[in-house]
Design a protein around this motif. Structure first.
Motif, mmCIF file in Angstrom:
data_model
loop_
_atom_site.group_PDB
_atom_site.id
_atom_site.type_symbol
_atom_site.label_atom_id
_atom_site.label_comp_id
_atom_site.label_asym_id
_atom_site.label_seq_id
_atom_site.Cartn_x
_atom_site.Cartn_y
_atom_site.Cartn_z
ATOM 1 N N VAL A 30 0.853 -1.199 0.000
ATOM 2 C CA VAL A 30 0.000 0.000 0.000
ATOM 3 C C VAL A 30 0.884 1.243 0.000
ATOM 4 O O VAL A 30 1.988 1.235 0.539
ATOM 5 C CB VAL A 30 -0.952 -0.012 1.230
ATOM 6 N N GLU A 33 -0.076 8.403 1.060
ATOM 7 C CA GLU A 33 0.224 9.664 0.394
ATOM 8 C C GLU A 33 0.039 10.838 1.345
ATOM 9 O O GLU A 33 -0.683 10.745 2.337
ATOM 10 C CB GLU A 33 -0.658 9.801 -0.857
ATOM 11 N N ASP A 36 -3.188 11.932 3.400
ATOM 12 C CA ASP A 36 -4.111 10.803 3.577
ATOM 13 C C ASP A 36 -4.605 10.734 5.020
ATOM 14 O O ASP A 36 -3.829 10.937 5.959
ATOM 15 C CB ASP A 36 -3.396 9.472 3.291
ATOM 16 N N MET A 38 -5.848 7.597 6.397
ATOM 17 C CA MET A 38 -6.033 6.182 6.056
ATOM 18 C C MET A 38 -6.511 5.452 7.305
ATOM 19 O O MET A 38 -5.837 5.438 8.326
ATOM 20 C CB MET A 38 -4.707 5.597 5.571
ATOM 21 N N GLY A 221 -12.100 9.441 7.245
ATOM 22 C CA GLY A 221 -11.117 8.789 6.377
ATOM 23 C C GLY A 221 -11.337 9.154 4.918
ATOM 24 O O GLY A 221 -12.470 9.316 4.469
ATOM 25 N N ASN A 222 -10.236 9.305 4.177
ATOM 26 C CA ASN A 222 -10.382 9.429 2.715
ATOM 27 C C ASN A 222 -10.082 8.095 2.043
ATOM 28 O O ASN A 222 -10.470 7.860 0.915
ATOM 29 C CB ASN A 222 -9.491 10.545 2.148
ATOM 30 N N ARG A 223 -9.393 7.208 2.797
ATOM 31 C CA ARG A 223 -9.138 5.851 2.313
ATOM 32 C C ARG A 223 -9.352 4.883 3.469
ATOM 33 O O ARG A 223 -8.916 5.139 4.589
ATOM 34 C CB ARG A 223 -7.706 5.715 1.795
ATOM 35 N N LEU A 225 -8.875 0.816 4.565
ATOM 36 C CA LEU A 225 -8.269 -0.489 4.262
ATOM 37 C C LEU A 225 -8.950 -1.537 5.120
ATOM 38 O O LEU A 225 -9.165 -1.311 6.323
ATOM 39 C CB LEU A 225 -6.777 -0.479 4.591
ATOM 40 N N GLN A 235 -9.437 -2.187 -0.377
ATOM 41 C CA GLN A 235 -9.222 -0.794 0.005
ATOM 42 C C GLN A 235 -9.982 0.101 -0.964
ATOM 43 O O GLN A 235 -10.253 -0.269 -2.104
ATOM 44 C CB GLN A 235 -7.738 -0.436 0.004
ATOM 45 N N GLY A 236 -10.337 1.294 -0.479
ATOM 46 C CA GLY A 236 -11.070 2.225 -1.323
ATOM 47 C C GLY A 236 -11.569 3.399 -0.507
ATOM 48 O O GLY A 236 -11.182 3.573 0.651
ATOM 49 N N SER A 237 -12.419 4.196 -1.094
ATOM 50 C CA SER A 237 -13.017 5.322 -0.377
ATOM 51 C C SER A 237 -14.002 4.765 0.647
ATOM 52 O O SER A 237 -14.442 3.615 0.546
ATOM 53 C CB SER A 237 -13.759 6.232 -1.348
ATOM 54 N N ASP A 240 -16.887 3.309 -1.126
ATOM 55 C CA ASP A 240 -16.578 1.997 -1.722
ATOM 56 C C ASP A 240 -16.707 0.885 -0.679
ATOM 57 O O ASP A 240 -17.328 -0.150 -0.905
ATOM 58 C CB ASP A 240 -15.142 1.947 -2.269
#
Length: 258
Positions: A30, A33, A36, A38, A221-223, A225, A235-237, A240
């Motif tokens: 992974v 960034e 993030d 996360m 969270g923007n991502r 896991l 993993q995703g938004s 998602d």
């Protein structure tokens, strides 16, 4: 995104016990960034905390790579721009990663102020005056400037965790790692800690958060896991993961926790 936006690149990370019989981490890859937030979710024993603790080598991986500032910190040495072998300075890397645990790890015999100024003065050689000024600013940010002279035993669990967060911020980290920061708190204190974390996220702090707080994962969270059995399965938004989960194991997990 371009590579320069990647703060930490994790490739095929493994952590095995008992000669490989137990795979706490099983090939996790992974990128983290800049900016993030996360959030890592999953059942107990899925490898979430092992992954987080591996990022600053509190757990030493069995295999794989963690590239931070263009250096694989899992290796003992690296070649500099002149081709010379140089020892990896893990203390320097740890300074750039603030870590907040389930339990607050404050020194009980020191006041809040003493807890906060110790590391910047010792490690970064900041003067006491500078350290105290910054500490008061951060305490004000979390509504605890009036507790500077208190000892940890005089604080609630929520107050201790807020102190633990701003103590980590004293070192001006590039990324904040949170290992289930609310799991040891009474339910009515969870919100005050999550509010501090939300403010950090709004301010652009890069954060990796292991949590059971699905509301936080969804909102902040923007991502997201999802880990299970040492593997990163999806993993995703937040949309998602929570609204369109693909993996059967994730669907099963969400069916139990939502």
């Amino acid at each position: 995104m371009e590579t320069r936006d990647k703060l930490i690149q994790v490739t095929e990370l493994e952590k095995h016990y008992n000669n490989g019989a137990i795979k706490a981490l099983d090939g996790v890859t992974v990128d983290i960034e800049k900016g993030d937030v996360m959030v890592i979710i999953g059942p107990s024993g899925s490898g979430k905390s092992t992954f987080l603790r591996s990022l600053n080598l509190l757990e030493e991986p069995t295999g794989g790579a963690i590239i931070y500032d263009n250096i694989d910190i899992t290796k003992k040495k690296f070649k500099d721009e002149n081709g010379k072998w140089v020892k990896v300075d893990m203390d320097l890397h740890r300074q750039k990663m603030g870590m907040v645990f389930q339990h607050f790890n404050l020194f009980p015999h020191k006041t809040v102020m003493e807890n906060m100024i110790l590391a910047p003065m010792k490690v970064k050689k900041v003067t006491q005056e500078e350290a105290k000024k910054k500490a008061l600013e951060l305490l004000a940010r979390v509504g605890l400037e009036d507790r500077a002279d208190a000892y940890p035993i005089q604080l609630s669990g929520g107050q201790k965790q807020r102190i633990a967060i701003v103590r980590a911020l004293m070192m001006e980290p590039q990324v904040m790692l949170f290992d289930e920061p609310t799991s040891a708190l009474d339910p009515e204190m969870v919100g005050e800690v999550l509010d501090v974390m939300k403010d950090l996220a709004k301010g652009g702090m890069t954060m990796v958060v292991v949590t059971h707080e699905m509301g936080f994962a969804r909102e902040v969270g923007n991502r997201v896991l999802f880990m299970a059995d040492g593997k990163l399965l999806e993993q995703g938004s937040p949309a998602d993961i929570f609204e369109h989960p693909k993996h059967a194991r994730l669907q099963e997990f969400l069916g139990k926790v939502l």
